[in-house]
Scaffold this motif. Structure first.
Motif, PDB file in Angstrom:
ATOM      1  N   LYS A 176       0.826  -1.211   0.000  1.00 28.45           N
ATOM      2  CA  LYS A 176       0.000   0.000   0.000  1.00 28.45           C
ATOM      3  C   LYS A 176       0.859   1.259   0.000  1.00 28.45           C
ATOM      4  O   LYS A 176       0.502   2.289  -0.580  1.00 28.45           O
ATOM      5  N   VAL A 177       2.005   1.180   0.682  1.00 38.76           N
ATOM      6  CA  VAL A 177       2.914   2.318   0.827  1.00 38.76           C
ATOM      7  C   VAL A 177       4.328   1.859   0.493  1.00 38.76           C
ATOM      8  O   VAL A 177       4.734   0.749   0.853  1.00 38.76           O
ATOM      9  N   ASP A 202       4.965   3.000 -10.303  1.00 34.83           N
ATOM     10  CA  ASP A 202       4.133   3.083 -11.511  1.00 34.83           C
ATOM     11  C   ASP A 202       3.730   1.703 -12.015  1.00 34.83           C
ATOM     12  O   ASP A 202       2.678   1.541 -12.652  1.00 34.83           O
ATOM     13  N   LEU A 203       4.568   0.705 -11.730  1.00 30.32           N
ATOM     14  CA  LEU A 203       4.304  -0.664 -12.182  1.00 30.32           C
ATOM     15  C   LEU A 203       3.519  -1.489 -11.168  1.00 30.32           C
ATOM     16  O   LEU A 203       3.260  -2.671 -11.400  1.00 30.32           O
ATOM     17  N   ALA A 204       3.174  -0.867 -10.035  1.00 32.45           N
ATOM     18  CA  ALA A 204       2.477  -1.583  -8.955  1.00 32.45           C
ATOM     19  C   ALA A 204       1.205  -0.818  -8.574  1.00 32.45           C
ATOM     20  O   ALA A 204       1.262   0.136  -7.789  1.00 32.45           O
ATOM     21  N   VAL A 210       3.987   7.203  -1.722  1.00 33.53           N
ATOM     22  CA  VAL A 210       5.433   7.016  -1.666  1.00 33.53           C
ATOM     23  C   VAL A 210       5.990   8.015  -0.665  1.00 33.53           C
ATOM     24  O   VAL A 210       5.848   9.234  -0.839  1.00 33.53           O
ATOM     25  N   VAL A 211       6.568   7.502   0.404  1.00 32.07           N
ATOM     26  CA  VAL A 211       7.134   8.345   1.465  1.00 32.07           C
ATOM     27  C   VAL A 211       8.618   8.542   1.179  1.00 32.07           C
ATOM     28  O   VAL A 211       9.347   7.580   0.938  1.00 32.07           O
ATOM     29  N   ILE A 212       9.069   9.818   1.212  1.00 35.77           N
ATOM     30  CA  ILE A 212      10.438  10.143   0.815  1.00 35.77           C
ATOM     31  C   ILE A 212      11.268  10.603   2.007  1.00 35.77           C
ATOM     32  O   ILE A 212      10.931  11.605   2.662  1.00 35.77           O
ATOM     33  N   ARG A 227       0.976  11.533  -5.080  1.00 38.93           N
ATOM     34  CA  ARG A 227       1.407  10.273  -4.445  1.00 38.93           C
ATOM     35  C   ARG A 227       2.472  10.468  -3.378  1.00 38.93           C
ATOM     36  O   ARG A 227       2.525   9.706  -2.388  1.00 38.93           O
ATOM     37  N   ASP A 228       3.319  11.460  -3.490  1.00 40.26           N
ATOM     38  CA  ASP A 228       4.471  11.619  -2.606  1.00 40.26           C
ATOM     39  C   ASP A 228       4.117  12.266  -1.273  1.00 40.26           C
ATOM     40  O   ASP A 228       3.286  13.177  -1.208  1.00 40.26           O
TER      41      ASP A 228
END
Length: 634
Positions: A176-177, A202-204, A210-212, A227-228
């Motif tokens: 999920k993350v 992108d492929l999932a 997406v945590v940076i 998303r980020d």
């Protein structure tokens, strides 16, 4: 010896003789693992009513039935409650550039709570999967513990993976993350990471956020507004987040292993499994105690990464994470780390030691290594020369080498050295307590004094709870050859004198003119030669012998790969192994295909040399080495 935790555990149960203790540990595995759990003083939310339940079949044995526990609680909260412990260091991090960060148990607990709150705001709850694609930074550990704290499941990904390899794991576990970084440093160079993470996400389709982690504060780091999420924005709520009271057999980690064929295997580990086994192996067999500093040269995507985390924290010790490489910017970086941080327990691979040996002892002798108590080693068989060099030149004959072998599916070790007993170079003292192990021949009969298949005859705490969404593959992989016997895939020699040796993976084993031969037997002869740094041996079809050995050797600087040297090496093998086992060929190459933790992938060599499919090679550190092997046979 009497100060060792293992000795104290034996004494507690009225045993002074180790062999007697081991015998009881396998005669009554339920007694043993209960004794371990109690001695570790685990903190249960609800007591278990039964230690062991195999009613669904041995491959699906459950442990600590109906007990409720949480690994994050047992790694942190029970120590933070103690005013004498909470300010002890839990984690030390050193970057490739020398930057250092330190967290006490209290500080790590606070960071984990903050991230747990942040993950809940992202609607992550019990059972949801979180993929971790990070370098060796503190946030890696914080994410693992925060996920476990809220009952979620994390899956660590090797920091060197490309997008496709990460995406395969994201899709398989339906993450999920995804937690990643803008990049990291390796040998002084910036390695971008977010770009690969974006491609993988992108492929999932399951990935929502997406945590940076802004490790490098890269201004050119790509951003996806929808998303980020920045790590700093996620950890603003610092109030305590109570640990989820998970069942003992609730999954907390899926860690993937590469298969020789097909997709990677997602091994499932539970709250009262992996942490208990790794905690026992580190604490009682390697003797990691409160206040010790454990450092294993690894990546969190390999089993020894999480093993180090739980091996340290379950024992109230300190872990050291290192972003860089052992020989940068100078060949003494590893020894400098030991001196600077007072490392007591150092885990290295034979490959790493062979690489450092070539720089000589002067780099070692520049540093005070008196803090060292134990060397650890796993991942591949040793050769005598690097073993002796580590013991004599680095450890000055006072630091024992704890040889250790098991696997991702094991949660730790099957065979190990015993710090209470003498150890022969390159060997193991035998099976670990609680591990009912035997060596079988092709007919399933126990053998001593000859090579055979390593099996485990009873379940143990830490045994994987199958492969993620693939129970049939799990049973076929480990349980299909002999009923209720785990066939591990290692080829082992158990000597009558009590020393055990791993000669290689059984699928790497050669059968030359009817004689089984472990690749390590030939490789040891090659690396004993003054010119050879490292070597690998594979088997190829042969019309006369059925199979013949082909060797690959990496030379030390200054040696010329000519025909004379080749014949010299051939002669050494024939003299020591016999003419019937003479290799078909010896090839000189500049490098051998290896994983980040130094394990040589012989199947990659064999596939490249014979022109066949190698299976999953996403764990390779140096894919160009495969092409070099292919080149010698083209």
């Amino acid at each position: 010896m009497k100060e060792m935790k293992l000795y104290q555990l034996m004494k507690k149960h009225g045993m002074m003789d180790y062999d007697e203790f081991h015998k009881r540990s396998v005669q009554d595995t339920a007694w043993f693992w209960k004794a371990v759990e109690e001695d570790m003083e685990l903190d249960w939310f609800q007591p278990y009513r039964q230690v062991k339940d195999s009613s669904n079949g041995v491959p699906w044995t459950r442990w600590f039935v109906d007990g409720k526990i949480n690994v994050a609680h047992n790694c942190l909260d029970r120590f933070v409650k103690n005013p004498d412990v909470r300010h002890r260091l839990a984690l030390i991090w050193e970057g490739d550039d020398g930057e250092v960060r330190k967290l006490t148990y209290q500080q790590l607990w606070e960071e984990v709570n903050a991230l747990a709150n942040g993950l809940r705001k992202l609607n992550v709850g019990p059972g949801d999967r979180i993929a971790i694609y990070l370098p060796m930074v503190a946030e890696n550990v914080i994410t693992m513990l925060a996920a476990a704290r809220i009952g979620a499941v994390f899956t660590p990904c090797f920091s060197g993976y490309g997008a496709d390899a990460v995406a395969t794991r994201l899709r398989d576990c339906e993450a999920k993350v995804l937690v990643t970084a803008d990049g990291f440093l390796r040998r002084g160079k910036v390695i971008p990471m977010k770009e690969e993470a974006d491609k993988a996400a992108d492929l999932a389709p399951s990935v929502e956020k997406v945590v940076i982690v802004n490790r490098l504060q890269r201004k050119d780091c790509p951003r996806n507004g929808k998303r980020d999420v920045d790590w700093a924005d996620l950890i603003t709520d610092v109030k305590a987040h109570s640990s989820e009271a998970t069942d003992a057999d609730t999954p907390f980690m899926i860690i993937y292993t590469s298969g020789t064929t097909g997709r990677p295997k997602g091994t499932v580990h539970v709250h009262a499994g992996f942490p208990v086994k790794s905690g026992f192996d580190a604490g009682y067999m390697m003797d990691v105690k409160e206040g010790d500093i454990l450092f294993w040269m690894t990546d969190m995507g390999w089993m020894m990464g999480p093993w180090m985390v739980f091996g340290a924290l379950m024992n109230g010790a300190t872990m050291l994470l290192f972003e860089g490489t052992p020989d940068y910017p100078e060949p003494d970086r590893l020894w400098k780390l030991v001196e600077t941080h007072g490392v007591t327990h150092l885990g290295v691979s034979p490959t790493a030691i062979r690489a450092l040996m070539k720089h000589g002892e002067d780099w070692v002798n520049r540093h005070d290594l008196s803090s060292l108590k134990v060397f650890g080693s796993t991942g591949e068989p040793w050769n005598p020369e690097p073993w002796q060099w580590l013991f004599e030149q680095v450890g000055k004959k006072r630091v024992p080498i704890w040889n250790y072998s098991g696997g991702t599916e094991i949660s730790g070790g099957i065979l190990a050295g015993n710090l209470m007993k003498p150890i022969a170079p390159c060997s193991f003292n035998g099976p670990m307590p609680g591990m009912d192990v035997e060596v079988l021949d092709g007919e399933g009969q126990p053998v001593r004094g000859e090579v055979g298949e390593l099996v485990i005859r009873q379940p143990w705490v830490g045994m994987t709870s199958g492969f993620w969404k693939d129970p049939q593959r799990y049973e076929e992989t480990y349980w299909s050859r002999w009923p209720d016997h785990w066939v591990h895939g290692d080829w082992v020699l158990a000597e009558n004198e009590g020393f055990w040796y791993i000669t290689g993976r059984s699928d790497d084993t050669l059968k030359i003119a009817g004689k089984r031969l472990g690749p390590a037997e030939v490789e040891s002869i090659l690396v004993d030669h003054a010119a050879v740094l490292e070597a690998a041996t594979i088997g190829v079809p042969d019309p006369d012998k059925g199979e013949a050995a082909v060797c690959f050797a990496v030379l030390k600087p200054g040696f010329v790969p000519d025909e004379g040297l080749k014949q010299n090496l051939m002669t050494s093998i024939v003299e020591k192994m016999g003419k019937a086992l003479k290799p078909k060929e010896i090839h000189f190459v500049s490098d051998l295909p290896k994983t980040r933790n130094g394990k040589i992938l012989r199947r990659a060599i064999k596939a490249a040399y014979t022109g066949k499919e190698a299976g999953d090679l996403s764990s390779l550190e140096n894919p160009q080495a495969v092409e070099a092997v292919r080149g010698v046979h083209s």
